[in-house]
Design a protein around this motif. Structure first.
Motif, mmCIF file in Angstrom:
data_model
loop_
_atom_site.group_PDB
_atom_site.id
_atom_site.type_symbol
_atom_site.label_atom_id
_atom_site.label_comp_id
_atom_site.label_asym_id
_atom_site.label_seq_id
_atom_site.Cartn_x
_atom_site.Cartn_y
_atom_site.Cartn_z
ATOM 1 N N LEU A 39 0.834 -1.208 0.000
ATOM 2 C CA LEU A 39 0.000 0.000 0.000
ATOM 3 C C LEU A 39 0.868 1.257 0.000
ATOM 4 O O LEU A 39 0.541 2.254 -0.657
ATOM 5 N N ALA A 40 1.989 1.199 0.695
ATOM 6 C CA ALA A 40 2.880 2.362 0.733
ATOM 7 C C ALA A 40 3.501 2.623 -0.632
ATOM 8 O O ALA A 40 3.774 3.784 -0.997
ATOM 9 N N ASP A 41 3.720 1.566 -1.402
ATOM 10 C CA ASP A 41 4.309 1.704 -2.732
ATOM 11 C C ASP A 41 3.292 2.112 -3.798
ATOM 12 O O ASP A 41 3.668 2.473 -4.910
ATOM 13 N N ASP A 96 13.435 -3.125 -12.039
ATOM 14 C CA ASP A 96 14.647 -2.291 -12.126
ATOM 15 C C ASP A 96 15.849 -3.032 -12.686
ATOM 16 O O ASP A 96 16.966 -2.512 -12.688
ATOM 17 N N GLY A 97 15.643 -4.255 -13.156
ATOM 18 C CA GLY A 97 16.730 -5.036 -13.734
ATOM 19 C C GLY A 97 16.185 -6.055 -14.696
ATOM 20 O O GLY A 97 14.973 -6.180 -14.881
ATOM 21 N N ARG A 119 0.379 -4.533 -13.320
ATOM 22 C CA ARG A 119 0.841 -3.140 -13.366
ATOM 23 C C ARG A 119 -0.302 -2.171 -13.121
ATOM 24 O O ARG A 119 -0.092 -1.063 -12.637
ATOM 25 N N ILE A 120 -1.530 -2.598 -13.447
ATOM 26 C CA ILE A 120 -2.696 -1.725 -13.338
ATOM 27 C C ILE A 120 -3.835 -2.448 -12.630
ATOM 28 O O ILE A 120 -3.818 -3.665 -12.481
ATOM 29 N N ARG A 131 9.620 1.417 -9.661
ATOM 30 C CA ARG A 131 9.896 0.096 -10.223
ATOM 31 C C ARG A 131 10.203 -0.873 -9.084
ATOM 32 O O ARG A 131 10.800 -0.502 -8.082
ATOM 33 N N LEU A 132 9.798 -2.120 -9.291
ATOM 34 C CA LEU A 132 10.068 -3.150 -8.302
ATOM 35 C C LEU A 132 11.421 -3.795 -8.589
ATOM 36 O O LEU A 132 11.860 -3.849 -9.742
ATOM 37 N N SER A 133 12.046 -4.323 -7.551
ATOM 38 C CA SER A 133 13.258 -5.101 -7.795
ATOM 39 C C SER A 133 12.847 -6.468 -8.348
ATOM 40 O O SER A 133 11.778 -6.990 -8.032
#
Length: 294
Positions: A39-41, A96-97, A119-120, A131-133
């Motif tokens: 939720l924070a992200d 991110d990679g 993503r949505i 972006r997520l790791s």
């Protein structure tokens, strides 16, 4: 949920005292436990983040154990992880990679923003601020997706071993504005059998007939024929049947507030009747070997 830590069981299996019918019910998109960090992200508020959920579907099908069948229900939300996808349908733009070479990065579902890690939600509402790791994404699959499917496979295998056939009912809801192509018909229910490849045609027709007799508009396969779960677990020639059922949310939920409507209990009552009558029909079909092979 543990209020101190935010931890919760990712899914639960609600078992009957004794399984007496060859059914397994599955509610993969009705989870309502949202991880605090998720939720924070997110850039979405507490209502918007729920737009793609199958609201209260686990409650609508809650009588399954009473009728003699197990119910597998997700507690994690669909926006966090979607188990009705291949295990690695991942959008490289979200991470991110580089993703592993075995990831399916080009499916139509990924292109639409609705991969294994969405993503949505709903109408192109972006979920994440960042972006997520890659490690984080893969960890969700290892920690939740794989155990969920292991549990589902075991329930299906146990049912098949006990009864000689297994009928998976994959339970979902759909937006109230869904119409049949080329018409103004808004179906109340859609029964998906992957165009006859995931379940006996007799079983699909029986499901539609029961719903129609209950006063609902029920159609088959269009526009929802079934997702990964229906396709992956349905093998009717081996006595393994999988039906997807989509319920029009407008029947029982206010689609603005996402709260239950006054009609919720009536819809739940009709679904109890549907489940009971479908079990009776399946028993009759098994007696004619219609469920054993196509």
């Amino acid at each position: 949920m543990d209020r101190a830590t935010g931890e919760f069981e990712q899914f639960e299996i609600r078992e009957p005292t004794c399984q007496t019918i060859p059914f397994v019910y599955n509610s993969p998109h009705s989870g309502r436990c949202y991880p605090t960090a998720f939720l924070a992200d997110s850039r979405l508020d507490s209502v918007a983040i729920r737009r793609s959920a199958d609201h209260y579907v686990d409650e609508l099908f809650a009588p399954a154990p009473e009728l003699g069948a197990p119910l597998l229900a997700a507690n994690f939300p669909r926006a966090y992880l979607d188990v009705n996808r291949e295990p690695y349908e991942l959008d490289p733009k979200m991470f991110d990679g580089p993703l592993p070479s075995f990831a399916n990065i080009s499916s139509l579902r990924v292109a639409g923003g609705l991969g294994t890690i969405p993503r949505i939600v709903a109408e192109n509402m972006e979920i994440y601020r960042r972006r997520l790791s890659v490690e984080e994404g893969l960890a969700r699959i290892e920690r939740i997706y794989k155990p969920y499917h292991t549990a589902l496979r075991r329930l299906i295998a146990r049912t098949h071993a006990r009864f000689g056939t297994s009928i998976l009912i994959d339970c979902h809801s759909m937006p109230g504005n869904i119409r049949l192509s080329g018409s103004d018909i808004r179906p109340d229910f859609i029964i998906g059998d992957r165009y006859g490849t995931s379940a006996s045609a007799d079983l699909s027709r029986a499901a539609i007939c029961i719903l129609s007799e209950l006063g609902f508009t029920a159609v088959r396969n269009k526009p929802y024929a079934g997702g990964f779960i229906t396709e992956h677990y349905g093998r009717p020639t081996r006595g393994l049947h999988a039906l997807q059922i989509e319920i029009n949310r407008a029947l029982y939920v206010d689609e603005v507030t996402l709260e239950k409507r006054r009609d919720f209990e009536a819809v739940a009552g009709n679904l109890f009747t549907f489940m009971r009558q479908l079990a009776e029909v399946a028993d009759e079909l098994a007696g004619t070997t219609a469920l054993a092979a196509e």
